[in-house]
Design a protein around this motif. Sequence first.
Motif, PDB file in Angstrom:
ATOM      1  N   GLU A 129     -33.487 -17.759   0.448  1.00 42.61           N
ATOM      2  CA  GLU A 129     -33.950 -17.574  -0.928  1.00 42.61           C
ATOM      3  C   GLU A 129     -33.517 -18.747  -1.815  1.00 42.61           C
ATOM      4  N   ILE A 130     -32.269 -19.176  -1.645  1.00 41.58           N
ATOM      5  CA  ILE A 130     -31.780 -20.309  -2.448  1.00 41.58           C
ATOM      6  C   ILE A 130     -32.575 -21.571  -2.128  1.00 41.58           C
ATOM      7  N   LEU A 138     -35.408 -26.485  -8.668  1.00 42.62           N
ATOM      8  CA  LEU A 138     -34.565 -27.569  -9.158  1.00 42.62           C
ATOM      9  C   LEU A 138     -35.144 -28.933  -8.784  1.00 42.62           C
ATOM     10  N   SER A 139     -35.674 -29.038  -7.567  1.00 42.94           N
ATOM     11  CA  SER A 139     -36.284 -30.314  -7.150  1.00 42.94           C
ATOM     12  C   SER A 139     -37.488 -30.642  -8.026  1.00 42.94           C
ATOM     13  N   ALA A 140     -38.318 -29.610  -8.313  1.00 43.41           N
ATOM     14  CA  ALA A 140     -39.476 -29.837  -9.188  1.00 43.41           C
ATOM     15  C   ALA A 140     -39.031 -30.264 -10.583  1.00 43.41           C
ATOM     16  N   LEU A 141     -37.970 -29.618 -11.076  1.00 40.13           N
ATOM     17  CA  LEU A 141     -37.458 -29.970 -12.397  1.00 40.13           C
ATOM     18  C   LEU A 141     -36.932 -31.402 -12.422  1.00 40.13           C
ATOM     19  N   GLN A 177     -26.986 -26.672  -2.352  1.00 38.81           N
ATOM     20  CA  GLN A 177     -26.885 -27.102  -0.956  1.00 38.81           C
ATOM     21  C   GLN A 177     -25.545 -26.695  -0.348  1.00 38.81           C
ATOM     22  N   ARG A 178     -24.482 -26.821  -1.151  1.00 45.29           N
ATOM     23  CA  ARG A 178     -23.161 -26.413  -0.655  1.00 45.29           C
ATOM     24  C   ARG A 178     -23.122 -24.908  -0.402  1.00 45.29           C
ATOM     25  N   ASN A 182     -22.522 -22.963   3.216  1.00 38.42           N
ATOM     26  CA  ASN A 182     -21.478 -21.964   3.438  1.00 38.42           C
ATOM     27  C   ASN A 182     -22.063 -20.639   3.907  1.00 38.42           C
ATOM     28  N   LEU A 183     -23.252 -20.322   3.409  1.00 37.34           N
ATOM     29  CA  LEU A 183     -23.891 -19.070   3.809  1.00 37.34           C
ATOM     30  C   LEU A 183     -24.441 -19.158   5.232  1.00 37.34           C
ATOM     31  N   ARG A 184     -25.101 -20.230   5.542  1.00 38.32           N
ATOM     32  CA  ARG A 184     -25.718 -20.392   6.861  1.00 38.32           C
ATOM     33  C   ARG A 184     -25.670 -21.863   7.239  1.00 38.32           C
TER      34      ARG A 184
END
Length: 341
Positions: A129-130, A138-141, A177-178, A182-184
Amino acid sequence: MDTEDAFRAALTQHWDVILSDYNIPGFSGIKALEIVRELGVTSPFILVSGEIGEDVAVTAMRNGASDYLLKGNLARLGPAVEHAFEAAETQRAKLQADQALAASRQRLSELAQHLQTSVEMERAAIAREIHDDVGGSLSALKFELAWLARNAANTPEVKLRIDSAMETVTHALEASQRIMHNLRPAILEQGLVAALQWMANRFERRTGILCAFRTNADNPQLPAGVPLVAYRTAQEALTNVSKHAQATRVSIDLSVAQGVMSLEVSDNGRGLTDTDLVKVKSFGIRGLHERASTVGGWVDLSSGAAGTTLILSIPLDAAAAAEHDHALDEPPHDPSSWGDV
């Protein structure tokens, strides 16, 4: 019963107490006791004889007899039977309690394993989801801000605001990204060796603690689930080192030998105190055990003045797993908690 066949047939029924003479024509009380234990009969067994010696009596008691009596002192038969019956009832109650406790522990272990699996699945879902939503937005922004920087009025105020917004978006992208890592950990797609090497380097840069990684297997072929368990174990061990150990050096060793993968994380820190080992609400080592058990592995922990060592062992084939199960006749020391990982 005066024959072995008749005695075996009688044992298909339940008996409160078994009384046996020592000498039976064509049979014997000692043989009867062997049959009782062979068939797993829990009824108390009392041996009666007029000539039994002390050595024979001691052997019979060691082999499971509840009591022995001399025929010249049968006045003790009644109390002996009552005592044997009460002892058998107590033993049966203890056995039932032990079985219930074992079943309860098994259910708790299965629940803990299910929770570990569910947590990893949820982490993977959140990471996706992130990546898809937050990271994409965020990349588009960032692209939009770059366009504004190129095409907006070239005034100091606008340029300052755009640069500030660009910096904020860049930090947000790095944070996302961090968090995703950490999640996966995507680095695991490159293999466990690469992931552990990256982890060691990152840990050393972040904490200033020297961290060495060694392995005897450049590209081990591991069953599904094993790399993630090993990665999470090393991750939690290093987290604990940075929080509590006050160490100046850490080593991570990965090896594959005789069908077992071993991951050892050791430090030269202050070690674990008695207080650390008896924390009631600390579930770190328990969680590591449950995580290891999801892939048939186990965790050993040792600590002293020279530091702490944690070893994760995972059998990679059935023979190695069977050898470990056989060795568990004498369980190793297993502290119930480790810090607050």
